[in-house]
Design a protein around this motif. Structure first.
Motif, PDB file in Angstrom:
ATOM      1  N   LYS A 172       0.814  -1.215   0.000  1.00  0.00           N
ATOM      2  CA  LYS A 172       0.000   0.000   0.000  1.00  0.00           C
ATOM      3  C   LYS A 172       0.849   1.267   0.000  1.00  0.00           C
ATOM      4  O   LYS A 172       0.335   2.367   0.160  1.00  0.00           O
ATOM      5  CB  LYS A 172      -0.942   0.001   1.206  1.00  0.00           C
ATOM      6  N   GLY A 173       2.160   1.101  -0.161  1.00  0.00           N
ATOM      7  CA  GLY A 173       3.034   2.265  -0.258  1.00  0.00           C
ATOM      8  C   GLY A 173       3.396   2.902   1.071  1.00  0.00           C
ATOM      9  O   GLY A 173       3.879   4.041   1.103  1.00  0.00           O
ATOM     10  N   MET A 174       3.183   2.177   2.166  1.00  0.00           N
ATOM     11  CA  MET A 174       3.519   2.723   3.470  1.00  0.00           C
ATOM     12  C   MET A 174       5.006   2.496   3.773  1.00  0.00           C
ATOM     13  O   MET A 174       5.615   1.558   3.268  1.00  0.00           O
ATOM     14  CB  MET A 174       2.686   2.054   4.571  1.00  0.00           C
ATOM     15  N   THR A 175       5.566   3.357   4.614  1.00  0.00           N
ATOM     16  CA  THR A 175       6.918   3.120   5.108  1.00  0.00           C
ATOM     17  C   THR A 175       6.829   2.176   6.298  1.00  0.00           C
ATOM     18  O   THR A 175       5.920   2.286   7.126  1.00  0.00           O
ATOM     19  CB  THR A 175       7.595   4.431   5.530  1.00  0.00           C
ATOM     20  N   VAL A 176       7.756   1.222   6.360  1.00  0.00           N
ATOM     21  CA  VAL A 176       7.690   0.143   7.341  1.00  0.00           C
ATOM     22  C   VAL A 176       9.032   0.007   8.060  1.00  0.00           C
ATOM     23  O   VAL A 176      10.091   0.108   7.436  1.00  0.00           O
ATOM     24  CB  VAL A 176       7.319  -1.186   6.635  1.00  0.00           C
ATOM     25  N   PHE A 177       8.967  -0.227   9.371  1.00  0.00           N
ATOM     26  CA  PHE A 177      10.169  -0.487  10.159  1.00  0.00           C
ATOM     27  C   PHE A 177      10.243  -1.988  10.427  1.00  0.00           C
ATOM     28  O   PHE A 177       9.203  -2.638  10.615  1.00  0.00           O
ATOM     29  CB  PHE A 177      10.109   0.283  11.480  1.00  0.00           C
ATOM     30  N   PRO A 178      11.458  -2.584  10.429  1.00  0.00           N
ATOM     31  CA  PRO A 178      11.555  -4.039  10.628  1.00  0.00           C
ATOM     32  C   PRO A 178      11.046  -4.494  11.989  1.00  0.00           C
ATOM     33  O   PRO A 178      11.081  -3.757  12.971  1.00  0.00           O
ATOM     34  CB  PRO A 178      13.058  -4.328  10.466  1.00  0.00           C
ATOM     35  N   TYR A 179      10.594  -5.735  12.028  1.00  0.00           N
ATOM     36  CA  TYR A 179      10.049  -6.345  13.241  1.00  0.00           C
ATOM     37  C   TYR A 179      11.210  -6.811  14.119  1.00  0.00           C
ATOM     38  O   TYR A 179      11.735  -7.913  13.958  1.00  0.00           O
ATOM     39  CB  TYR A 179       9.159  -7.516  12.839  1.00  0.00           C
ATOM     40  N   ILE A 180      11.612  -5.952  15.047  1.00  0.00           N
ATOM     41  CA  ILE A 180      12.670  -6.291  15.994  1.00  0.00           C
ATOM     42  C   ILE A 180      12.075  -6.257  17.395  1.00  0.00           C
ATOM     43  O   ILE A 180      10.940  -5.810  17.590  1.00  0.00           O
ATOM     44  CB  ILE A 180      13.864  -5.329  15.894  1.00  0.00           C
ATOM     45  N   ASP A 181      12.848  -6.738  18.383  1.00  0.00           N
ATOM     46  CA  ASP A 181      12.294  -6.724  19.738  1.00  0.00           C
ATOM     47  C   ASP A 181      12.668  -5.434  20.470  1.00  0.00           C
ATOM     48  O   ASP A 181      13.491  -4.634  19.990  1.00  0.00           O
ATOM     49  CB  ASP A 181      12.689  -7.975  20.520  1.00  0.00           C
ATOM     50  N   ILE A 201      24.961  -2.885  16.537  1.00  0.00           N
ATOM     51  CA  ILE A 201      23.519  -2.817  16.303  1.00  0.00           C
ATOM     52  C   ILE A 201      23.194  -2.029  15.037  1.00  0.00           C
ATOM     53  O   ILE A 201      22.254  -2.344  14.316  1.00  0.00           O
ATOM     54  CB  ILE A 201      22.781  -2.215  17.533  1.00  0.00           C
ATOM     55  N   ARG A 202      24.016  -1.015  14.733  1.00  0.00           N
ATOM     56  CA  ARG A 202      23.771  -0.221  13.522  1.00  0.00           C
ATOM     57  C   ARG A 202      24.085  -1.016  12.264  1.00  0.00           C
ATOM     58  O   ARG A 202      23.463  -0.815  11.227  1.00  0.00           O
ATOM     59  CB  ARG A 202      24.617   1.052  13.548  1.00  0.00           C
ATOM     60  N   GLN A 203      25.086  -1.887  12.370  1.00  0.00           N
ATOM     61  CA  GLN A 203      25.433  -2.725  11.233  1.00  0.00           C
ATOM     62  C   GLN A 203      24.366  -3.791  11.015  1.00  0.00           C
ATOM     63  O   GLN A 203      24.064  -4.156   9.877  1.00  0.00           O
ATOM     64  CB  GLN A 203      26.794  -3.393  11.476  1.00  0.00           C
ATOM     65  N   ALA A 204      23.805  -4.289  12.102  1.00  0.00           N
ATOM     66  CA  ALA A 204      22.800  -5.354  12.014  1.00  0.00           C
ATOM     67  C   ALA A 204      21.457  -4.819  11.537  1.00  0.00           C
ATOM     68  O   ALA A 204      20.751  -5.485  10.769  1.00  0.00           O
ATOM     69  CB  ALA A 204      22.639  -6.037  13.365  1.00  0.00           C
ATOM     70  N   ILE A 205      21.092  -3.638  11.995  1.00  0.00           N
ATOM     71  CA  ILE A 205      19.793  -3.041  11.645  1.00  0.00           C
ATOM     72  C   ILE A 205      20.046  -1.807  10.793  1.00  0.00           C
ATOM     73  O   ILE A 205      20.534  -0.791  11.280  1.00  0.00           O
ATOM     74  CB  ILE A 205      18.998  -2.659  12.914  1.00  0.00           C
ATOM     75  N   GLN A 206      19.711  -1.907   9.529  1.00  0.00           N
ATOM     76  CA  GLN A 206      20.005  -0.823   8.585  1.00  0.00           C
ATOM     77  C   GLN A 206      18.926   0.260   8.584  1.00  0.00           C
ATOM     78  O   GLN A 206      18.520   0.751   7.536  1.00  0.00           O
ATOM     79  CB  GLN A 206      20.177  -1.403   7.179  1.00  0.00           C
ATOM     80  N   PHE A 207      18.498   0.613   9.771  1.00  0.00           N
ATOM     81  CA  PHE A 207      17.515   1.682   9.947  1.00  0.00           C
ATOM     82  C   PHE A 207      17.963   2.535  11.123  1.00  0.00           C
ATOM     83  O   PHE A 207      18.565   2.033  12.072  1.00  0.00           O
ATOM     84  CB  PHE A 207      16.120   1.114  10.245  1.00  0.00           C
TER      85      PHE A 207
END
Length: 289
Positions: A172-181, A201-207
């Motif tokens: 639907k064209g939404m911006t999404v953040f990964p499912y992390i804990d 953590i920055r290398q592991a999660i590219q957001f």
């Protein structure tokens, strides 16, 4: 005045050129052919075009039991997500959506069959229906008005539901953040706030932390090693996202009382409001065996 599934439609007889002034040609054709179901679908499509949050004139977005609404499709899982396109764009990998979850969508009927012993449990059935309505709402392009706390024991399809919902939002064209804990989210926040660019953590999660706060859909998990303080991270993220007009979804195997058991100031309890339409407030969707 003809009543079709509680929707009143004005039909003049005999039909004349002036009978359909201001009415689309598609609706005119449906009335002339006597296709009342088609007429309902056309009317609903026009409502949705004007307001994605418009309710279905037939079921109101709440089909009864295991039925699927023929007008809006509520009660039916999303049949097709363009996984091929998402894979080619590298989206699924970036969002850490496991390959096992990329070939079939979440379907409440599959879960009902797997948990047949609970088919008459109103709490379980109600829980699944709420998740189904949430999928339908996002599938229409709707954006959550309030934050959510979704909980159920392990083995009740939560992760399957989450990954399907993320893909629907992407479609639907939404911006999404990964499912992390929440523990990972807290580490990410600390890294950016302390200015530590070399943190693993920055290398592991590219957001970035800002992308977490600004994404249209952000679903976070309560980690299995919940130490009783995860609620503080949840409150922090809910607050930051709410100030940007964004709702947050927290998913947990623990019920809300256990999740907030160390919340002596009852901050979680203070934001729970089942009737709120504000991102700052929390609605609870919960099933406990």
């Amino acid at each position: 005045m003809t009543e079709v599934n509680n929707l009143q439609v004005k039909v003049e007889s005999p039909i004349s050129e002036g009978s359909f002034t201001g009415v689309s040609s598609e609706i005119k054709q449906a009335v002339e052919s006597g296709d009342t179901m088609g007429l309902m679908k056309k009317l609903y499509a026009e409502k949705i075009a004007k307001d994605p949050k418009a309710s279905c004139p037939s079921c109101g977005g709440r089909p009864i039991g295991k039925k699927v609404c023929e007008i809006c499709g509520a009660g039916k899982s999303i049949e097709k997500i363009d996984y091929f396109r998402l894979e080619n764009e590298g989206v699924l990998e970036k969002l850490y959506i496991p390959e096992d979850f990329t070939r079939d969508t979440y379907d409440k009927n599959v879960l009902l069959q797997a948990k047949e012993h609970l088919k008459d449990n109103p709490s379980f059935v109600g829980f699944l229906e709420k998740l189904d309505r949430l999928m339908t709402f996002v599938g229409r392009g709707g954006k959550l008005e309030s934050s959510l706390f979704i909980s159920a024991p392990s083995g009740f399809g939560k992760e399957h539901f989450v990954y399907t919902l993320l893909c629907i939002a992407l479609e639907k064209g939404m911006t999404v953040f990964p499912y992390i804990d929440l523990a990972e989210a807290e580490s990410l926040i600390t890294s950016y706030e302390s200015g530590s660019p070399k943190d693993d953590i920055r290398q592991a999660i590219q957001f970035t932390d800002l992308e977490m706060y600004e994404a249209d859909l952000c679903i976070l998990k309560v980690q299995h090693s919940n130490n009783g303080h995860a609620y503080k991270t949840a409150l922090n993220i809910i607050d930051k996202r709410a100030r940007r007009g964004k709702s947050t979804v927290i998913v947990s195997r623990y019920n809300i009382r256990y999740f907030a058991m160390l919340d002596n100031f009852k901050e979680i309890e203070g934001i729970i409001d089942p009737n709120s339409k504000r991102p700052k407030n929390l609605k609870v969707i919960e099933f406990t065996k």
